[in-house]
Design an enzyme around this catalytic site. Sequence first.
Site, PDB file in Angstrom:
ATOM      1  N   ALA A  19       0.864  -1.198   0.000  1.00 26.64           N
ATOM      2  CA  ALA A  19       0.000   0.000   0.000  1.00 26.64           C
ATOM      3  C   ALA A  19       0.896   1.242   0.000  1.00 26.64           C
ATOM      4  CB  ALA A  19      -0.962  -0.008   1.176  1.00 26.64           C
ATOM      5  N   GLY A  23       5.351   8.509   1.197  1.00 28.48           N
ATOM      6  CA  GLY A  23       6.199   8.304   2.375  1.00 28.48           C
ATOM      7  C   GLY A  23       7.183   7.153   2.129  1.00 28.48           C
ATOM      8  N   HIS A  24       6.680   6.045   1.564  1.00 28.32           N
ATOM      9  CA  HIS A  24       7.574   4.910   1.264  1.00 28.32           C
ATOM     10  C   HIS A  24       8.576   5.300   0.178  1.00 28.32           C
ATOM     11  CE1 HIS A  24       3.856   2.745   2.706  1.00 28.32           C
ATOM     12  NE2 HIS A  24       4.776   2.153   3.439  1.00 28.32           N
ATOM     13  N   GLN A 139       8.288   2.116  16.898  1.00 30.54           N
ATOM     14  CA  GLN A 139       8.797   0.996  16.094  1.00 30.54           C
ATOM     15  C   GLN A 139      10.270   1.236  15.749  1.00 30.54           C
ATOM     16  OE1 GLN A 139       6.723  -1.034  12.660  1.00 30.54           O
ATOM     17  NE2 GLN A 139       7.994   0.317  11.435  1.00 30.54           N
ATOM     18  N   SER A 172      -0.758   4.472   5.141  1.00 25.44           N
ATOM     19  CA  SER A 172      -1.646   3.628   4.331  1.00 25.44           C
ATOM     20  C   SER A 172      -3.062   3.652   4.900  1.00 25.44           C
ATOM     21  CB  SER A 172      -1.135   2.190   4.309  1.00 25.44           C
ATOM     22  OG  SER A 172       0.216   2.189   3.957  1.00 25.44           O
TER      23      SER A 172
HETATM   24  O1  PAF Z   1       6.254  -0.306   9.260  1.00 28.51           O
HETATM   25  C1  PAF Z   1       5.856  -1.310   8.623  1.00 28.51           C
HETATM   26  O2  PAF Z   1       5.361  -1.212   7.502  1.00 28.51           O
HETATM   27  C2  PAF Z   1       5.975  -2.685   9.265  1.00 28.51           C
HETATM   28  O3  PAF Z   1       5.777  -2.624  10.636  1.00 28.51           O
HETATM   29  C3  PAF Z   1       7.317  -3.386   8.935  1.00 28.51           C
HETATM   30  C4  PAF Z   1       8.486  -2.644   9.534  1.00 28.51           C
HETATM   31  C5  PAF Z   1       7.479  -3.513   7.438  1.00 28.51           C
HETATM   32  C6  PAF Z   1       7.318  -4.794   9.542  1.00 28.51           C
HETATM   33  O4  PAF Z   1       6.282  -5.572   9.046  1.00 28.51           O
END
Ligand code: PAF
Length: 270
Positions: A19, A23-24, A139, A172
């Site tokens: 998705a 940002g990605h 995270q 997303s």
């Molecule tokens: O941030 C994310 O999209 C997820 O938590 C990751 C780091 C890909 C792990 O599934």
Amino acid sequence: MKIQRAIPSACAFVPTMGALHAGHQSLIKIARQYCDDVAISVFINPLQFENSEDFEKYPKTPELDESLARDAGASILWRPEVSDLYPESPKQISSGDIGRLYEGASRPGHFDGVLTVVNRLFELVKPKYAIFGEKDFQQLFLIKDMTAKLHPEISIIAAPTIREESGLAMSSRNMRLSDSGIREAKVISNALRAADNKDSIAQARQELNKELANSDFKIDYAEIIDSETFAIADENTTHPRAIVAGWIEGIRLIDNAALTLSRDENLVRL
Ligand code: PAF
């Protein structure tokens, strides 16, 4: 760009759950500053979802993922299956006490699932660099800690949060909000801004909560923490960060921002 199920090896690595959005793409572009070969993985990790409905509902946009990854400069898009990552039962990684706070308190087991899959992805891809967004700050904190312990050869690069013009952090999940939900969600970045440049942590905390309280945002937590330890910030904290989570239209949204105190205006923190 190659699209494959076989395990890639790449100098820089951007793990995702697909998705993809701008940002990605910014993570991939940052990865390209370190290496010519950048692998991106798309794997919706069942271990990090507390309920199966959320897992099933996670948006899937495979064609868009391919074109966005290609345009941003990725060389490999890797789509592993569960059996590729975990031919046997996965080695579980614990996110410890910090993994049970904030996001972890609302989503029990979530960070154990994140660390378990990231550890496995690192074991397979063996990158030199891995890039994660600051948007998911807890995270990022936990992944840095785990990587220092289990994969000291990998450098974790933190990428700044990319925002819509309105200030809303890209996610997303935003695609599940209505137009009015998107307008309401502005309150989150407004609150983070309101907390910045205050005289004290106490005042920053007050402004953050005041702004959020005057809205339809259903607060889960809004706190000022020490970015280096995740402890609740006090007046001696040198790297304070506001972290916020809650719901609009039942959709969970999170955001955070580093804060400067006006007493520190003439200080450059290194
Ligand atoms: O941030 C994310 O999209 C997820 O938590 C990751 C780091 C890909 C792990 O599934």
